[in-house]
Structure formats: structure tokens, C-alpha cells
Design a protein around this motif. Structure first.
Motif, PDB file in Angstrom:
ATOM      1  N   ASP A 251      16.229  -6.005   1.340  1.00 21.81           N
ATOM      2  CA  ASP A 251      16.115  -7.132   0.416  1.00 21.81           C
ATOM      3  C   ASP A 251      15.367  -6.644  -0.820  1.00 21.81           C
ATOM      4  O   ASP A 251      14.137  -6.584  -0.830  1.00 21.81           O
ATOM      5  CB  ASP A 251      15.372  -8.293   1.077  1.00 21.81           C
ATOM      6  N   ALA A 252      16.101  -6.298  -1.871  1.00 20.23           N
ATOM      7  CA  ALA A 252      15.483  -5.695  -3.052  1.00 20.23           C
ATOM      8  C   ALA A 252      14.455  -6.618  -3.688  1.00 20.23           C
ATOM      9  O   ALA A 252      13.396  -6.168  -4.136  1.00 20.23           O
ATOM     10  CB  ALA A 252      16.558  -5.325  -4.075  1.00 20.23           C
ATOM     11  N   GLY A 253      14.752  -7.920  -3.738  1.00 20.71           N
ATOM     12  CA  GLY A 253      13.811  -8.851  -4.354  1.00 20.71           C
ATOM     13  C   GLY A 253      12.491  -8.915  -3.612  1.00 20.71           C
ATOM     14  O   GLY A 253      11.421  -8.844  -4.215  1.00 20.71           O
ATOM     15  N   VAL A 254      12.556  -9.016  -2.288  1.00 21.63           N
ATOM     16  CA  VAL A 254      11.334  -9.115  -1.494  1.00 21.63           C
ATOM     17  C   VAL A 254      10.631  -7.769  -1.392  1.00 21.63           C
ATOM     18  O   VAL A 254       9.402  -7.684  -1.486  1.00 21.63           O
ATOM     19  CB  VAL A 254      11.641  -9.690  -0.094  1.00 21.63           C
ATOM     20  N   ASP A 255      11.394  -6.682  -1.223  1.00 16.61           N
ATOM     21  CA  ASP A 255      10.761  -5.360  -1.207  1.00 16.61           C
ATOM     22  C   ASP A 255      10.062  -5.081  -2.531  1.00 16.61           C
ATOM     23  O   ASP A 255       9.011  -4.433  -2.565  1.00 16.61           O
ATOM     24  CB  ASP A 255      11.797  -4.277  -0.910  1.00 16.61           C
ATOM     25  N   GLY A 256      10.638  -5.581  -3.627  1.00 20.61           N
ATOM     26  CA  GLY A 256       9.969  -5.442  -4.918  1.00 20.61           C
ATOM     27  C   GLY A 256       8.705  -6.269  -5.006  1.00 20.61           C
ATOM     28  O   GLY A 256       7.735  -5.879  -5.664  1.00 20.61           O
ATOM     29  N   MET A 257       8.678  -7.410  -4.325  1.00 22.60           N
ATOM     30  CA  MET A 257       7.489  -8.263  -4.325  1.00 22.60           C
ATOM     31  C   MET A 257       6.316  -7.605  -3.605  1.00 22.60           C
ATOM     32  O   MET A 257       5.157  -7.870  -3.939  1.00 22.60           O
ATOM     33  CB  MET A 257       7.784  -9.603  -3.638  1.00 22.60           C
ATOM     34  N   ILE A 258       6.615  -6.773  -2.607  1.00 18.43           N
ATOM     35  CA  ILE A 258       5.561  -6.218  -1.758  1.00 18.43           C
ATOM     36  C   ILE A 258       4.512  -5.474  -2.583  1.00 18.43           C
ATOM     37  O   ILE A 258       3.305  -5.656  -2.401  1.00 18.43           O
ATOM     38  CB  ILE A 258       6.160  -5.291  -0.690  1.00 18.43           C
ATOM     39  N   SER A 259       4.956  -4.635  -3.501  1.00 20.41           N
ATOM     40  CA  SER A 259       4.002  -3.875  -4.309  1.00 20.41           C
ATOM     41  C   SER A 259       3.179  -4.795  -5.206  1.00 20.41           C
ATOM     42  O   SER A 259       1.983  -4.554  -5.428  1.00 20.41           O
ATOM     43  CB  SER A 259       4.720  -2.826  -5.152  1.00 20.41           C
ATOM     44  N   VAL A 260       3.801  -5.848  -5.721  1.00 22.49           N
ATOM     45  CA  VAL A 260       3.075  -6.792  -6.570  1.00 22.49           C
ATOM     46  C   VAL A 260       2.037  -7.550  -5.732  1.00 22.49           C
ATOM     47  O   VAL A 260       0.903  -7.773  -6.172  1.00 22.49           O
ATOM     48  CB  VAL A 260       4.043  -7.769  -7.265  1.00 22.49           C
ATOM     49  N   ILE A 261       2.417  -7.935  -4.527  1.00 19.55           N
ATOM     50  CA  ILE A 261       1.467  -8.603  -3.638  1.00 19.55           C
ATOM     51  C   ILE A 261       0.290  -7.683  -3.343  1.00 19.55           C
ATOM     52  O   ILE A 261      -0.875  -8.094  -3.397  1.00 19.55           O
ATOM     53  CB  ILE A 261       2.167  -9.039  -2.332  1.00 19.55           C
ATOM     54  N   GLY A 262       0.583  -6.410  -3.034  1.00 24.99           N
ATOM     55  CA  GLY A 262      -0.490  -5.457  -2.787  1.00 24.99           C
ATOM     56  C   GLY A 262      -1.402  -5.308  -3.996  1.00 24.99           C
ATOM     57  O   GLY A 262      -2.637  -5.262  -3.871  1.00 24.99           O
ATOM     58  N   HIS A 263      -0.804  -5.202  -5.169  1.00 26.90           N
ATOM     59  CA  HIS A 263      -1.548  -5.107  -6.433  1.00 26.90           C
ATOM     60  C   HIS A 263      -2.529  -6.271  -6.564  1.00 26.90           C
ATOM     61  O   HIS A 263      -3.719  -6.076  -6.839  1.00 26.90           O
ATOM     62  CB  HIS A 263      -0.530  -5.111  -7.575  1.00 26.90           C
ATOM     63  N   GLU A 264      -2.031  -7.493  -6.361  1.00 26.69           N
ATOM     64  CA  GLU A 264      -2.864  -8.675  -6.568  1.00 26.69           C
ATOM     65  C   GLU A 264      -3.929  -8.827  -5.483  1.00 26.69           C
ATOM     66  O   GLU A 264      -5.065  -9.223  -5.777  1.00 26.69           O
ATOM     67  CB  GLU A 264      -1.996  -9.930  -6.647  1.00 26.69           C
ATOM     68  N   LEU A 265      -3.598  -8.515  -4.241  1.00 25.92           N
ATOM     69  CA  LEU A 265      -4.599  -8.622  -3.177  1.00 25.92           C
ATOM     70  C   LEU A 265      -5.739  -7.632  -3.395  1.00 25.92           C
ATOM     71  O   LEU A 265      -6.914  -7.960  -3.176  1.00 25.92           O
ATOM     72  CB  LEU A 265      -3.947  -8.389  -1.813  1.00 25.92           C
ATOM     73  N   ALA A 266      -5.408  -6.420  -3.847  1.00 26.29           N
ATOM     74  CA  ALA A 266      -6.445  -5.418  -4.106  1.00 26.29           C
ATOM     75  C   ALA A 266      -7.377  -5.881  -5.214  1.00 26.29           C
ATOM     76  O   ALA A 266      -8.604  -5.699  -5.138  1.00 26.29           O
ATOM     77  CB  ALA A 266      -5.803  -4.084  -4.464  1.00 26.29           C
ATOM     78  N   GLU A 267      -6.816  -6.503  -6.255  1.00 24.74           N
ATOM     79  CA  GLU A 267      -7.650  -6.952  -7.367  1.00 24.74           C
ATOM     80  C   GLU A 267      -8.411  -8.231  -7.028  1.00 24.74           C
ATOM     81  O   GLU A 267      -9.535  -8.427  -7.494  1.00 24.74           O
ATOM     82  CB  GLU A 267      -6.777  -7.142  -8.609  1.00 24.74           C
ATOM     83  N   LEU A 268      -7.818  -9.090  -6.204  1.00 22.27           N
ATOM     84  CA  LEU A 268      -8.545 -10.274  -5.763  1.00 22.27           C
ATOM     85  C   LEU A 268      -9.754  -9.879  -4.929  1.00 22.27           C
ATOM     86  O   LEU A 268     -10.825 -10.474  -5.037  1.00 22.27           O
ATOM     87  CB  LEU A 268      -7.635 -11.177  -4.933  1.00 22.27           C
TER      88      LEU A 268
END
Length: 348
Positions: A251-268
Motif C-alpha cells: 500500500d504505497a499511500g500507507v507505507d509512505g505515511m509510516i515515515s511521516v508518522i515516525g518523523h512526527e512521533l520523534a519530534e513530539l
């Protein structure tokens, strides 16, 4: 970030006049904007793909990442998820398994939990490290688009308010260790989506929500701008001769979301209230631990080159292992090493 991410409670109480809050909301735009792919079509891809590799990706003696004495998330981190819109069961499963992988033990190297160890290097003013435990909390489904299919930054906070004040199964309120992750389906447009943001983090305003709660939003970009926000599983139109990578979970859309989610969780975790770890002098426009490594997924990464990543047996591309799945997640800045790093670095 204040992000695009968006002192001692409980709960955090920041009582500001509504007019000031609204003005500050309007100024967080660049801070909260995260895009996994550098948006500069004038660069030549081969300049990066075949240029001299750097051992220490993103390393720089000029990066002045500093601690500004605010809180970081040292308690067990609980991620409460709001599924806004139309989500398939398998899409939810992919995202859940990524979050559960952050604290998983005994996953094969390179692992998501190994990636989180860089986040854990960051401390608060007492010397306490960011928690090594991140787990899923409660979930709320908003299948009927309660605030419409077009959301502003202000209405995102209203969605969170609805979730914590719902008459049935409201999300719990725990400002000291709870995060709220709002995920919008591929038919929902959020203000600044695609043009300057794929995800962002910030905190809710007491005058609007009743509490100061750290939260993040990430959208599924498959229909709107996969080339911008789901890179490298989709590529921008200005790169017609570049083939997208095969996504590891189909799922390209969701697999693409994973890195963004990781990015935001690390900064939160490292800058939940925009007053902890960031570079730059203006907290309204911080450069945070994930911003410093955007577009870097492996050794040699930078510019238009992801760096050296891994190929699965079916040809899918990834750079770290989860509990049962593989993921591609951008690297993070280590203030101890003073460069971007990840569990798949070739010098580890």
C-alpha cells in the motif's frame, strides 16, 4: 515541530487569549510542515546518486541543536489514534504494527526499536531520557467525517476535542504521557496538505479543547499528492524517468505515511510543547531532530538520493524491521554523534 510538527502539569495549562492563539496558529505553518522529498526540481538526481558518499550523513559542525529547558516525554508514551474517514482494516493494521514495533524486543536488525534509540538519547533538565516504551492506547473511529472532508488547522483541534469528549468511548486525557495521532484517509484534504505539509505536530489550545495536549496529524496522500508525500513509493511528476520503489506492505499511500508518522512521533517526544529540543532561535520556526535528516534513509543519503537501503526477497524496499513487517523510515539527528543516523547505517 511546533509542529509540523505540533511546565509541570498535570494537565499542562497555557492560558492565552484566543486572539493570540489564533495568531500563533497561523504562524506555525513552516514549522509544522514535513515533506519526505526535497522539492527542488532543478537538482540533477545523478549528482547525489553517484556522487561521493558521506560516512556521516547530514553531519555538520554548524548545526546548533539546543535544549530550551522544556519537557520531553520521559513517561511511558501512549499513542491514542483517531481514524478520520474511510480506513481499510489492513491499512490500520500496517500503522498499528509500526507503532507497536517502536518498543518491540528481539526484532531482527536493523529494527524500528533500534531507530527509536536515537530518540531516547534526548533528555530533560533532570537528565531523564525520553521513554523507551511507546505503545498504542485507545482508538476512535470517525467514519462519517464529522467535520467534513476538508479540514483546517483549527478544525483538526476540533476533531481531537470531539474524540476526547465523545459520549461513548471517549479517548482518555493524559497530558503527561498521552499523544493524539490524527490520521486522515485518502479522500480528506487538510490545510496545506501537499503544498507544504505531509504531516505536522503541535499542541491543543486550552481555550479550544480544554487542555494542552500534544498531537500530530498525518494524511494519506495517495489520491492527492503521492509523489510529494509517499516518496519513494511514488515519484513527483518532474522526475518522469525515475521508477518508484516497491512498497513492503502493498500500500504505497500507507507505507509512505509510516515515515511521516515516525518523523512526527520523534519530534513530539523531543519537543512536545515547542520549548525543548530544536535548532534556531525562533520557537515558532524550529528545526527539530527529524527535520535535520529529511530525505535520508541510509548511508550516503542526501538531496535526491535516499541512501543505501535494503531490498526484500520480493523486490520491495525498506530500511528496518518491525515485529512482522518491514518499513522505510527516515533517519534522525543524534546530538551525541552530531550527525543523522539510523539502525541500517553501514558503519554500525
Amino acid at each position: 515541530m511546533l509542529k509540523t510538527s505540533p511546565t509541570q502539569p498535570p494537565p499542562y495549562t497555557v492560558a492565552l487569549p484566543l486572539t493570540i492563539l489564533l495568531l500563533s496558529l497561523l504562524t506555525v505553518d513552516p514549522v509544522t510542515a514535513y515533506r519526505p522529498w526535497p522539492q527542488n526540481p532543478t537538482k540533477n538526481i545523478t549528482d547525489y546518486a553517484f556522487g561521493t558518499s558521506k560516512k556521516y550523513e547530514g553531519s555538520s559542525e554548524f548545526v546548533k541543536l539546543r535544549y530550551h529547558m522544556g519537557p520531553v516525554l520521559t513517561n511511558i508514551i501512549t499513542v491514542h489514534t483517531i481514524w478520520y474517514g474511510n480506513w481499510q482494516k489492513n491499512q490500520k493494521k500496517i500503522i498499528r504494527e509500526f507503532i507497536n514495533s517502536i518498543s518491540a524486543k528481539n526484532t531482527p536488525h536493523p529494527s524500528v526499536s533500534g531507530w527509536w534509540k536515537t530518540v531516547m538519547l534526548y533528555t530533560d533538565q533532570t537528565g531523564s531520557n525520553i521513554s523507551n516504551t511507546v505503545h498504542l492506547g485507545q482508538e476512535k473511529n470517525d467514519r462519517f467525517y464529522s467535520h467534513g472532508k476538508t479540514l483546517t488547522r483549527l478544525s483538526i483541534q476540533s476533531v481531537i476535542k470531539s474524540a476526547i469528549r465523545a459520549k461513548t468511548k471517549p479517548l482518555p486525557i493524559n497530558p503527561r504521557s498521552g499523544l493524539y495521532l490524527l490520521l486522515t484517509s485518502d479522500d480528506v484534504y487538510v490545510q496545506d496538505f501537499c503544498t507544504s505539509a505531509c504531516g505536522f505536530h503541535y499542541f491543543t489550545f486550552p481555550s479550544l479543547v480544554g487542555y494542552t495536549l500534544p498531537y500530530a496529524w498525518v494524511g494519506n496522500s495517495e489520491k492527492f499528492c503521492a509523489g510529494q508525500c509517499a516518496y519513494p513509493y511514488a515519484v513527483p511528476q518532474f522526475m518522469p524517468n525515475v521508477k518508484p520503489f516497491k512498497s513492503p506492505n502493498g500500500d504505497a499511500g500507507v507505507d509512505g505515511m509510516i515515515s511521516v508518522i515516525g518523523h512526527e512521533l520523534a519530534e513530539l517526544a523531543s519537543n512536545p510543547l515547542a520549548n525543548a529540543w530544536y535548532a534556531g532561535g525562533d520557537p515558532s520556526f524550529p528545526v527539530e531532530i527529524a527535520d535535520l535528516c529529511e530525505g535520508i534513509y541510509g548511508t550516503g543519503g542526501g538531496g535526491f538520493y535516499t541512501g543505501q537501503v535494503l531490498d526484500d526477497h520480493d523486490g520491495a524496499t525498506y530500511n528496518m524491521n518491525g515485529i512482522r513487517r518491514k518499513f522505510l523510515v527516515q533517519w534522525l539527528w543524534s546530538h551525541v554523534l552530531n550527525y543523522c543516523t539510523g539502525p541500517n547505517a553501514l558503519d554500525h
